[in-house]
Design an enzyme around this catalytic site. Structure first.
Site, PDB file in Angstrom:
ATOM      1  N   GLY A  48      32.440 -20.985  20.907  1.00 52.82           N
ATOM      2  CA  GLY A  48      33.616 -20.450  21.600  1.00 52.82           C
ATOM      3  C   GLY A  48      33.884 -21.182  22.907  1.00 52.82           C
TER       4      GLY A  48
ATOM      5  N   ALA B 218      28.088 -20.216  18.703  1.00 52.34           N
ATOM      6  CA  ALA B 218      28.072 -20.668  20.103  1.00 52.34           C
ATOM      7  C   ALA B 218      29.204 -21.646  20.406  1.00 52.34           C
ATOM      8  CB  ALA B 218      26.729 -21.321  20.413  1.00 52.34           C
TER       9      ALA B 218
ATOM     10  N   ARG C  73      37.309 -16.939  29.340  1.00 55.45           N
ATOM     11  CA  ARG C  73      37.245 -15.960  30.418  1.00 55.45           C
ATOM     12  C   ARG C  73      36.213 -16.316  31.494  1.00 55.45           C
ATOM     13  NH1 ARG C  73      36.699 -11.037  26.202  1.00 55.45           N
ATOM     14  NH2 ARG C  73      36.071 -12.784  24.885  1.00 55.45           N
TER      15      ARG C  73
ATOM     16  N   ASN D 233      31.109 -12.522  28.689  1.00 52.99           N
ATOM     17  CA  ASN D 233      32.431 -13.115  28.472  1.00 52.99           C
ATOM     18  C   ASN D 233      33.064 -13.567  29.781  1.00 52.99           C
ATOM     19  OD1 ASN D 233      32.720 -12.544  25.497  1.00 52.99           O
ATOM     20  ND2 ASN D 233      32.321 -10.492  26.280  1.00 52.99           N
TER      21      ASN D 233
HETATM   22  C1  UD1 Z   1      32.922 -10.366  19.085  1.00 53.29           C
HETATM   23  C2  UD1 Z   1      33.301  -9.421  17.939  1.00 53.29           C
HETATM   24  C3  UD1 Z   1      33.328  -7.987  18.478  1.00 53.29           C
HETATM   25  C4  UD1 Z   1      31.947  -7.641  19.019  1.00 53.29           C
HETATM   26  C5  UD1 Z   1      31.513  -8.662  20.082  1.00 53.29           C
HETATM   27  C6  UD1 Z   1      30.056  -8.434  20.419  1.00 53.29           C
HETATM   28  C7  UD1 Z   1      34.783 -10.685  16.458  1.00 53.29           C
HETATM   29  C8  UD1 Z   1      36.167 -10.917  16.036  1.00 53.29           C
HETATM   30  N1  UD1 Z   1      34.600  -9.790  17.432  1.00 53.29           N
HETATM   31  O1  UD1 Z   1      33.943 -10.254  20.064  1.00 53.29           O
HETATM   32  O2  UD1 Z   1      33.655  -7.073  17.428  1.00 53.29           O
HETATM   33  O3  UD1 Z   1      31.982  -6.336  19.588  1.00 53.29           O
HETATM   34  O4  UD1 Z   1      31.636 -10.008  19.595  1.00 53.29           O
HETATM   35  O5  UD1 Z   1      29.682  -9.264  21.473  1.00 53.29           O
HETATM   36  O6  UD1 Z   1      33.887 -11.281  15.923  1.00 53.29           O
HETATM   37  N2  UD1 Z   1      32.660 -18.302  18.568  1.00 53.29           N
HETATM   38  C9  UD1 Z   1      32.611 -19.463  17.837  1.00 53.29           C
HETATM   39  N3  UD1 Z   1      33.759 -19.971  17.325  1.00 53.29           N
HETATM   40  C10 UD1 Z   1      34.962 -19.352  17.474  1.00 53.29           C
HETATM   41  C11 UD1 Z   1      35.002 -18.158  18.223  1.00 53.29           C
HETATM   42  C12 UD1 Z   1      33.842 -17.644  18.743  1.00 53.29           C
HETATM   43  O7  UD1 Z   1      31.541 -20.043  17.664  1.00 53.29           O
HETATM   44  O8  UD1 Z   1      35.966 -19.882  16.947  1.00 53.29           O
HETATM   45  C13 UD1 Z   1      31.418 -17.758  19.131  1.00 53.29           C
HETATM   46  C14 UD1 Z   1      31.425 -17.668  20.652  1.00 53.29           C
HETATM   47  O9  UD1 Z   1      30.866 -18.829  21.226  1.00 53.29           O
HETATM   48  C15 UD1 Z   1      30.591 -16.447  20.942  1.00 53.29           C
HETATM   49  C16 UD1 Z   1      30.700 -15.603  19.684  1.00 53.29           C
HETATM   50  O10 UD1 Z   1      31.242 -16.447  18.676  1.00 53.29           O
HETATM   51  O11 UD1 Z   1      29.229 -16.785  21.156  1.00 53.29           O
HETATM   52  C17 UD1 Z   1      31.619 -14.399  19.874  1.00 53.29           C
HETATM   53  O12 UD1 Z   1      32.918 -14.851  20.231  1.00 53.29           O
HETATM   54  P1  UD1 Z   1      33.761 -14.099  21.322  1.00 53.29           P
HETATM   55  O13 UD1 Z   1      35.078 -14.753  21.442  1.00 53.29           O
HETATM   56  O14 UD1 Z   1      32.966 -13.953  22.557  1.00 53.29           O
HETATM   57  O15 UD1 Z   1      33.946 -12.681  20.591  1.00 53.29           O
HETATM   58  P2  UD1 Z   1      34.231 -11.291  21.262  1.00 53.29           P
HETATM   59  O16 UD1 Z   1      35.659 -11.190  21.595  1.00 53.29           O
HETATM   60  O17 UD1 Z   1      33.269 -11.066  22.331  1.00 53.29           O
HETATM   61 CA    CA Z   2      31.653 -12.247  23.279  1.00 49.80          CA
END
Ligand code: UD1
Ligand code: CA
Length: 479
Positions: free
Chosen positions: A20, A18, A24, A236
């Site tokens: 991220g 959580a 977007r 997103n």
């Molecule tokens: C991610 C997956 C993708 C999948 C999708 C499903 C990866 C690289 N990609 O993409 O294959 O289809 O989810 O919804 O994993 N987060 C962190 N720290 C970070 C980055 C992200 O905690 O450094 C958390 C975000 O808060 C979020 C989740 O991880 O809740 C997913 O991150 P997000 O950037 O939304 O990934 P997607 O591009 O959606």
């Molecule tokens: Ca996502």
């Protein structure tokens, strides 16, 4: 949280990502705190995880996200990911709180709030049934959009997951996607995470690359396709937030309907998570039931009712009205066009009618405020009738003052109560009175200028006009 719902002996921990930035969303609010049906989206994911009664539940947040930490329930730990280096790095941060944990780690995305107990339980069951060390839940979507694609070999086994941004045109055509929900053997995860490299368009450490690394090491990865593809929908952007809200709303409404509530038009009916509605209640079009609203049985709510944190008893009727933080007793009738403000209590059988505003007041059993009135900071007894157009003048510009009206009172139309003032049981007020002094029980309060009639006025006026002493356009009423 030591009981297991699965009979498998392997312990389970959950890590929810959580941290991220939610770029977007274009928001100053952390993405996972954006609300779905009146509740932070992260709370739904936590609820789903809790149905599995895990040994440990860890939510990975950013260092600047204390607000996320504040919504975590007890028993849920907060891990801090110092730098947002990607989903793989986020899981690493979560594992830091699972010191000595040896078992299965369920990884969930904090931005996918439609996952529920059935979804996570099916995933953990599939992982254990396949005696797998790594399982990723896949789903088939007609429009796979920006989700990571599941790339399978000729034998149907998973080869890797490729992010949409890094995918070839052929890979982009794949409709099987990564839901973002996984189960890993903790030891495998600890071994593979340090080997992730940021060799992708985003320069991030992708959790999805763990799949390829496992396979490179000869560890098979299971990728069961989930039945409920809708459950994986993630948020997103605010466009996806609206789409996920629509799905959740539909699910909540279906639950109400299956429990015996008639919903005239689900398309224009909005319910928040946790709202309860009793059996045989009819919810008419254009109605909002928000916050901690509870509606009893056999009520009729709407059309066009807006209820936020409202408690409604049984057999009540609320038509085209706005109700906030109030309690409406059984058999009450509200509206059309009533505004019921915080801390108002209507006792059983009371009525607040058209163009009536009531604030911080208690209206007794069977009492009526039928037309065009403002009642604020008042206590009204039982079986009292407030005449049309009554006003409690409760505010002197500095302080608010109370109005107390007893039982069985009849107030005349257009009575103004200049608070603080008390009207005793069974008393009356004369129409048009400005009541500045208490009216004793059984008395009539009259507080208006006595009427004076001027006989022969019309005739004299006409005569003056004939003599040219009055301009022809002079208004009636001037003497
Ligand atoms: C991610 C997956 C993708 C999948 C999708 C499903 C990866 C690289 N990609 O993409 O294959 O289809 O989810 O919804 O994993 N987060 C962190 N720290 C970070 C980055 C992200 O905690 O450094 C958390 C975000 O808060 C979020 C989740 O991880 O809740 C997913 O991150 P997000 O950037 O939304 O990934 P997607 O591009 O959606
Ligand atoms: Ca996502």
């Amino acid at each position: 949280m030591t009981d297991h719902v699965t009979d498998d002996s392997s312990p389970l921990a959950v890590v929810i990502l959580a941290a991220g930035l939610g770029t977007r969303m274009k928001s100053d609010v952390p993405k996972v705190l954006h609300e779905v049906c009146g509740r932070p989206m992260l709370s739904y994911v936590i609820d789903a995880a809790l149905t599995l009664a895990p040994e440990q539940l860890v939510v990975v947040t950013g260092p600047d996200q204390d607000a996320v930490g504040e919504i975590l329930p007890s028993g849920c730990e907060r891990a801090v990911q110092a730098e947002r280096r990607g989903t793989g790095d986020a899981v690493r941060a979560g594992l830091e709180l699972l010191v000595g944990f040896d078992g299965d780690v369920l990884v969930l995305m904090g931005d996918a709030p439609l996952v529920d107990g059935a979804f996570v339980s099916a995933l953990v069951t599939a992982h254990r049934a396949a005696a797998s060390r790594a399982t990723v839940a896949a789903a088939t979507l007609d429009e796979p959009g920006h989700y990571g694609r599941v790339v399978r070999g000729p034998d149907g086994s998973v080869r890797r997951i490729v992010e949409a941004r890094d995918a070839s045109p052929e890979e982009l055509m794949l409709t099987e996607v990564n839901t973002g929900s996984y189960v890993f053997d903790a030891a495998l995860l600890r071994a593979l995470l340090p080997r992730l490299r940021p060799d992708n368009t985003q320069g991030e450490l992708y959790l999805t690359d763990v799949v390829r690394l496992a396979i490179d090491d000869g560890v098979a990865v299971a990728a069961p396709v989930v039945d409920d593809a809708e459950a994986m929908l993630a948020v997103n952007s605010r466009v996806e937030l609206a789409a996920v809200n629509a799905v959740m709303r539909r699910r909540l409404l279906e639950r109400l309907m299956l429990a015996g509530v008639t919903v005239e038009d689900p398309g224009t009916t909005y319910v928040d998570w946790g709202v309860e509605v009793g059996r045989d209640t009819v919810v008419l079009a254009g109605t909002h039931l928000l916050g901690r609203t509870t509606v009893g049985a056999a009520c009729e709510i709407g059309p066009g009712a807006y209820l936020s944190n409202a408690f409604i008893g049984d057999r009540a009727r609320v038509v085209r009205s706005h109700l906030l933080d109030c309690a409406i007793g059984s058999g009450c009738s509200v509206g059309p066009f009533a505004y019921i403000r915080p801390d108002t209590v209507l006792s059983e059988g009371a009525r607040a009618g058209a163009f009536v505003e009531i604030k911080n007041s208690r209206v007794g059993e069977g009492s009526k405020v039928p037309h065009l009135s403002y009642v604020g900071d008042a206590v009204v007894g039982r079986d009292t009738n407030i005449g049309a157009g009554n006003i409690t003048a409760n505010y002197d510009g500095v302080d608010k003052h109370p109005t107390t009206i007893g039982d069985g009172v009849r107030t005349g139309s257009d009575t103004t109560f200049v608070a603080p003032v008390t009207v005793g049981d069974g008393a009356y007020t004369a129409a048009g009175s400005v009541i500045t002094q208490d009216v004793p029980a059984g008395a009539l309060g009259v507080a208006r200028a006595r009427q004076q009639n001027v006989p022969g006025y019309a005739e004299r006026r006409a005569a003056r006009r004939l003599r040219g002493r009055l301009p022809a356009d002079e208004r009636d009423g001037r003497r």
